[in-house]
Write a protein that holds these residues in place. Structure first.
Motif, PDB file in Angstrom:
ATOM      1  N   ARG A 180       5.606  65.207  26.035  1.00  0.00           N
ATOM      2  CA  ARG A 180       5.141  64.343  24.998  1.00  0.00           C
ATOM      3  C   ARG A 180       6.317  63.201  24.845  1.00  0.00           C
ATOM      4  O   ARG A 180       5.626  62.183  24.460  1.00  0.00           O
ATOM      5  CB  ARG A 180       4.791  64.965  23.915  1.00  0.00           C
ATOM      6  CG  ARG A 180       3.870  66.063  24.248  1.00  0.00           C
ATOM      7  CD  ARG A 180       2.787  66.690  23.107  1.00  0.00           C
ATOM      8  NE  ARG A 180       2.073  65.817  22.246  1.00  0.00           N
ATOM      9  CZ  ARG A 180       1.346  66.083  21.170  1.00  0.00           C
ATOM     10  NH1 ARG A 180       1.319  67.574  20.732  1.00  0.00           N
ATOM     11  NH2 ARG A 180       0.752  65.312  20.305  1.00  0.00           N
ATOM     12  N   GLY A 187      -1.354  66.643  13.994  1.00  0.00           N
ATOM     13  CA  GLY A 187      -0.802  65.754  14.322  1.00  0.00           C
ATOM     14  C   GLY A 187       0.705  65.551  14.075  1.00  0.00           C
ATOM     15  O   GLY A 187       1.075  64.232  13.856  1.00  0.00           O
ATOM     16  N   LYS A 188       1.319  66.442  13.794  1.00  0.00           N
ATOM     17  CA  LYS A 188       2.930  66.250  13.455  1.00  0.00           C
ATOM     18  C   LYS A 188       3.482  65.420  14.617  1.00  0.00           C
ATOM     19  O   LYS A 188       4.562  64.826  14.198  1.00  0.00           O
ATOM     20  CB  LYS A 188       3.354  67.629  13.141  1.00  0.00           C
ATOM     21  CG  LYS A 188       2.953  68.177  11.722  1.00  0.00           C
ATOM     22  CD  LYS A 188       3.624  69.752  11.609  1.00  0.00           C
ATOM     23  CE  LYS A 188       3.224  71.136  12.466  1.00  0.00           C
ATOM     24  NZ  LYS A 188       1.686  71.233  12.446  1.00  0.00           N
ATOM     25  N   THR A 189       3.106  66.002  15.817  1.00  0.00           N
ATOM     26  CA  THR A 189       4.038  65.436  16.937  1.00  0.00           C
ATOM     27  C   THR A 189       3.805  63.990  17.017  1.00  0.00           C
ATOM     28  O   THR A 189       4.847  63.349  17.357  1.00  0.00           O
ATOM     29  CB  THR A 189       3.498  66.099  18.237  1.00  0.00           C
ATOM     30  OG1 THR A 189       3.491  67.606  17.828  1.00  0.00           O
ATOM     31  CG2 THR A 189       4.549  65.874  19.387  1.00  0.00           C
ATOM     32  N   GLN A 234      -1.014  60.561   8.121  1.00  0.00           N
ATOM     33  CA  GLN A 234      -0.020  60.367   9.391  1.00  0.00           C
ATOM     34  C   GLN A 234       0.739  59.119   8.933  1.00  0.00           C
ATOM     35  O   GLN A 234       1.964  58.943   8.995  1.00  0.00           O
ATOM     36  CB  GLN A 234      -0.514  60.271  10.818  1.00  0.00           C
ATOM     37  CG  GLN A 234      -0.947  61.595  11.203  1.00  0.00           C
ATOM     38  CD  GLN A 234      -1.524  61.527  12.629  1.00  0.00           C
ATOM     39  OE1 GLN A 234      -2.577  60.597  12.939  1.00  0.00           O
ATOM     40  NE2 GLN A 234      -1.186  62.466  13.494  1.00  0.00           N
ATOM     41  N   LEU A 259      -3.694  55.602  16.909  1.00  0.00           N
ATOM     42  CA  LEU A 259      -3.644  54.901  15.871  1.00  0.00           C
ATOM     43  C   LEU A 259      -3.610  55.859  14.669  1.00  0.00           C
ATOM     44  O   LEU A 259      -4.353  57.103  14.532  1.00  0.00           O
ATOM     45  CB  LEU A 259      -5.093  54.329  15.716  1.00  0.00           C
ATOM     46  CG  LEU A 259      -5.518  53.637  14.335  1.00  0.00           C
ATOM     47  CD1 LEU A 259      -4.385  52.314  14.455  1.00  0.00           C
ATOM     48  CD2 LEU A 259      -6.822  53.260  14.406  1.00  0.00           C
ATOM     49  N   GLY A 284      -2.409  71.342  14.359  1.00  0.00           N
ATOM     50  CA  GLY A 284      -3.300  70.170  15.017  1.00  0.00           C
ATOM     51  C   GLY A 284      -3.685  69.122  14.042  1.00  0.00           C
ATOM     52  O   GLY A 284      -4.337  68.043  14.449  1.00  0.00           O
TER      53      GLY A 284
HETATM   54  P1  ADP Z   1       0.342  69.667  15.384  1.00  0.00           P
HETATM   55  O1  ADP Z   1       1.727  69.374  16.029  1.00  0.00           O
HETATM   56  O2  ADP Z   1       0.245  69.316  14.150  1.00  0.00           O
HETATM   57  O3  ADP Z   1      -0.231  70.783  15.655  1.00  0.00           O
HETATM   58  P2  ADP Z   1      -0.545  67.631  17.594  1.00  0.00           P
HETATM   59  O4  ADP Z   1       0.586  66.642  17.288  1.00  0.00           O
HETATM   60  O5  ADP Z   1      -0.343  68.771  18.688  1.00  0.00           O
HETATM   61  O6  ADP Z   1      -0.531  68.648  16.279  1.00  0.00           O
HETATM   62  O7  ADP Z   1      -1.863  67.017  17.492  1.00  0.00           O
HETATM   63  C1  ADP Z   1      -3.056  67.822  18.079  1.00  0.00           C
HETATM   64  C2  ADP Z   1      -3.866  67.036  18.877  1.00  0.00           C
HETATM   65  O8  ADP Z   1      -4.396  65.746  17.983  1.00  0.00           O
HETATM   66  C3  ADP Z   1      -3.166  66.422  19.981  1.00  0.00           C
HETATM   67  O9  ADP Z   1      -3.969  66.593  21.045  1.00  0.00           O
HETATM   68  C4  ADP Z   1      -2.998  64.844  19.494  1.00  0.00           C
HETATM   69  O10 ADP Z   1      -2.843  64.012  20.702  1.00  0.00           O
HETATM   70  C5  ADP Z   1      -4.080  64.598  18.703  1.00  0.00           C
HETATM   71  N1  ADP Z   1      -3.813  63.540  17.508  1.00  0.00           N
HETATM   72  C6  ADP Z   1      -2.934  63.464  16.616  1.00  0.00           C
HETATM   73  N2  ADP Z   1      -2.922  62.380  16.081  1.00  0.00           N
HETATM   74  C7  ADP Z   1      -3.933  61.660  16.540  1.00  0.00           C
HETATM   75  C8  ADP Z   1      -4.524  60.345  15.985  1.00  0.00           C
HETATM   76  N3  ADP Z   1      -3.955  59.740  14.845  1.00  0.00           N
HETATM   77  N4  ADP Z   1      -5.608  60.192  16.601  1.00  0.00           N
HETATM   78  C9  ADP Z   1      -6.149  60.700  17.625  1.00  0.00           C
HETATM   79  N5  ADP Z   1      -5.688  62.007  18.063  1.00  0.00           N
HETATM   80  C10 ADP Z   1      -4.423  62.300  17.491  1.00  0.00           C
END
Ligand code: ADP
Ligand code: ZN
Ligand code: ZN
Length: 745
Positions: A274, A239-241, A211, A206, A237
């Motif tokens: 991922r 949540g870019k991915t 995001q 979610l 962290g």
């Molecule tokens: P980034 O690439 O920006 O460093 P990540 O995509 O690796 O960040 O996300 C960091 C963590 O946050 C991961 O464990 C991911 O699963 C979690 N995460 C990302 N978006 C959400 C969300 N909307 N709700 C809960 N957890 C999330």
């Protein structure tokens, strides 16, 4: 008659033009734009490869003189769009057409399809279970039970894999075939570099507000076929991915494909995981360590549309998808996106070009965008999307700096400050792990004052002088200004002047002497040779086979260690004062990244930065993960000094085994090039020795050219090579050109 206009495989400037060949009747169906063919070439009619770039049915010279195509490679060909891309690269990166074309193909045109033997179970799951139960415990059937157990998990499996996982012989399978339990199937096998069955399945998370906004904006461009470039600036962290994943889902729903670039091979498994967990086997992988067969298959699957998502380092940008819906470049600031080999293309520039071709958006993701990229986002060339909050709750990291000048004043001359020393002991006590980071790049040796931290820099270039022990001289590697080594600090008068430059090996010795109980693992270029060098070190650390991981920038990236609660940066200044205008930026990126390695789990994390310049903006801003403030300082410096993004820089590197010859040659070249230095359009700097002034007994001299206009530099290269031919009379020198270099030479 049908004629093909052909570029040969010979990568020589003088032959880099189009040759006309006749298409024989027999090949009329096969030969088209993008075909790879074999042709008789030159007076001797030597057989070489050629690439068809154009088709015509008329020619304006004697048809009797036209030779015929002698063979067509039908396994591999170029899309018309990729021929266009190659033509663009030829101009942009000043390379030959064959070089550009070869860069676009990951594979040789004569790789063959491979057939593999597969085994299929003839029994359904319940029957398999039944049989296992009946036979279990019977000594005679143990091998058979092992096969059945494997088939239970994978009812259709490659024969060699089955034999290995069940550790049985061919004869066991033979009897099972005879008993109608399994059957063999030969098939056109596609080599896949990973196994889908090893992965879990994940659902969309979610998305939080930021995001959602990001996904919404990118999706709108995907839907409207806008070739926007988005700079997704999100802290570690944030949540870019997840944003990538949900945008890619939209791409798939539109029946299109996506390319995801990562900075280095080592990070492939993480990203592949991922994407496979979300999308299954439509995910492909492309990188240089795949076998020729694997590359060929990945390429072919992408072309045929069975793979929809390609993950890989920079060369994956050339994936021959028919309809690209989105291109993502993760960690866009990394210098690995620029090729070190000709053509020295930048994957970001190619991505933007392909984005226009396919009318699709490009997303550049980073926690620490390249200054050039952020500048473009500020002036509207790119669209900025910001993720400012962490997506998942992670413990915060307490960051502090230690002023090494004060340590010295307090009588501590070791490389470990008292706070770091205490923190290491504390972590060892609690059986927690430590990452120590030495951000040393290249062989940079600068001179600084240990009393006040002052670094001795060139007035003209604002980069540190390089210390030459042999001559006891200071030398600027940009403009070649020289001066004798100073005896006292020009800032405070102290005599504690010294040259900086410690290697990881030396630190390792010091560590084992200082912390006798600690088990130390070293990770740097020398300790990670071999195919799995990286992973071996990292997984040993993960299994807690060592307490301290000591390393260069390699330790700063991607990986998550739950048990790491302390990160120590031994000398933040080291990357700050390399002879490179990107030094502050690199330092900020590295420090920000390495700080992020601490406190990845529920345990509170600490980061300690040792530095002689605690007030430097790179150090200050990384402590607070404050990119904007860093950018504001850095952009002023770039503007003042005329560095990118304000000016383009072209580097010329002259090399020879003869030092005196190459110094003379580069000086003469400078004289010759002066005439092109038209009224403020071009600015010449140097010649000066490279930072690595001698490599393998080859001497390296550099000249820099700065200009407002990229085109002015590419057109200059044309003249440079001509002048070089005239100047290098003894043919003892060579010349390499890199426009907007990402690495220092
Ligand atoms: P980034 O690439 O920006 O460093 P990540 O995509 O690796 O960040 O996300 C960091 C963590 O946050 C991961 O464990 C991911 O699963 C979690 N995460 C990302 N978006 C959400 C969300 N909307 N709700 C809960 N957890 C999330
Ligand atoms: Zn200088
Ligand atoms: Zn001083």
């Amino acid at each position: 008659m049908v004629y093909a206009q052909i570029v040969t495989e010979i990568s020589i400037k003088s032959l880099d033009r189009i040759f006309t060949y006749e298409v024989p009747q027999a090949f009329a169906q096969q030969v088209k734009i993008g075909s790879i063919v074999e042709i008789p070439f030159g007076a001797g009619n030597r057989m070489i490869k050629g690439y068809v770039v154009e088709m015509t049915d008329t020619i304006d010279f004697d048809p009797a003189k036209v030779k015929q195509i002698s063979k067509v490679f039908d396994q591999v060909s170029y899309e018309k769009e990729l021929i266009e891309l190659a033509s663009w690269m030829k101009v942009r990166y000043n390379c030959t057409m064959p070089t550009a074309l070869k860069t676009l193909l990951p594979t040789q045109p004569n790789v063959n399809k491979k057939t593999d033997e597969f085994i299929a179970s003839l029994l359904a799951e319940a029957q398999l279970l039944n049989m296992i139960e009946t036979l279990d415990g019977k000594k005679k059937f143990q091998a058979r039970v092992r096969v059945l157990e494997v088939l239970l998990r994978r009812p259709y499996i490659k024969k060699s894999v089955l034999i290995e996982s069940a550790s049985v012989s061919q004869s066991v399978l033979k009897t099972m075939m005879r008993d109608n339990i399994i059957k063999s199937a030969k098939e056109d096998h596609y080599r896949t570099p990973y196994d889908v069955d090893d992965y879990d399945v994940t659902e969309n998370l979610l998305a939080n507000n930021e995001q959602q906004e990001a996904i919404h904006r990118i999706n709108r461009s995907i839907d409207d076929e806008e070739s926007n470039v988005y700079l997704l600036h999100g802290i570690t962290g944030s949540g870019k991915t997840e944003v990538y994943l949900q945008a890619v889902q939209n791409v798939l729903e539109q029946g299109k494909s996506a390319i995801i670039l990562i900075p280095e091979i080592g990070l492939t498994p993480l990203m592949v995981k991922r994407f496979v967990e979300r999308f299954g086997d439509v995910v492909g992988v492309m990188h240089s360590r795949l076998s020729a067969g694997e590359k060929f298959d990945q390429w072919r699957l992408a072309k045929e549309g069975q793979i929809k998502i390609m993950v890989g380092p920079r060369s994956a940008i050339f994936t021959p998808f028919e309809h690209i819906g989105l291109i993502i470049i993760d960690e866009e600031h990394e210098m690995t996106y620029k090729s070190e080999m000709p053509p020295k293309y930048h994957a970001r520039e190619v991505a933007v070009y392909r984005g226009h071709q396919h009318k699709c958006p490009v997303v550049l993701g980073s926690a620490t965008p390249l200054v050039e990229s952020f500048y473009k986002a500020q002036n509207g060339t790119y669209q900025l999307i910001t993720l400012s909050e962490r997506a998942a709750a992670v413990t915060d990291t307490e960051v502090s700096t230690v002023d090494m000048r004060q340590e010295l004043a307090g009588g501590n001359t070791s490389m470990f400050s008292r706070p770091l020393f205490n923190a290491i002991n504390e972590a060892l006590e609690k059986k927690e792990q430590i990452i120590l980071f030495l951000n040393q790049r290249g062989y940079a040796k600068f001179v600084s004052c240990r009393q006040c931290g002052h670094v001795i820099k060139c007035d003209h270039c604002d980069v540190p002088y390089h210390y030459h022990k042999f001559k006891n001289q200071l030398l600027c590697h940009y403009c070649n200004k020289q001066m004798p080594m100073v005896n006292a600090c020009p800032n405070c008068g102290s005599e504690h002047i010294r040259e900086f430059g410690v290697g990881t090996q030396k630190v390792q010795d010091m560590l084992t002497k200082t912390f006798k109980r600690a088990r130390v693992l070293r990770m740097d270029y020398d300790s990670t040779t071999g195919k799995h060098g990286h992973e071996k070190v990292l997984s040993a650390f993960e299994r807690h086979e060592a307490d301290i991981l000591l390393g260069t920038q390699m330790v700063a990236k991607g990986h998550h260690f739950d048990n790491v609660t302390l990160v120590g940066v031994l000398a933040a200044d080291m990357s700050l004062y390399t002879n490179d205008f990107r030094a502050s930026e690199r330092t900020f990126q590295l420090l920000t990244q390495v700080i992020g390695r601490s406190g990845r789990s529920h345990k509170a994390g600490k980061a300690i930065i040792q530095t002689y310049s605690p007030d430097h903006y790179s150090v200050q801003c990384s402590m607070n993960q404050d990119y904007e403030r860093f950018y504001e300082s850095e952009i002023i410096y770039r503007k003042l000094m005329g560095y990118p993004p304000f000016k383009h820089i072209m580097l010329m590197m002259f090399t020879s085994t003869d030092e005196r010859y190459i110094i003379k040659l580069s000086n003469n070249m400078k004289q010759r090039l002066m005439k092109y230095e038209v009224a403020g359009k071009l600015e010449l700097l140097g010649p000066a020795p490279a930072t690595l002034s001698k490599v393998n007994d080859i001497y390296r001299q550099l000249i820099y050219v700065k200009s407002d206009a990229y085109k002015a530099l590419t057109s200059l290269t044309h003249y440079i090579y001509k002048e070089m031919q005239e100047e290098d009379t003894q043919k003892k020198g060579s010349l390499m050109i890199d426009i907007n270099p990402m690495m220092s030479y």
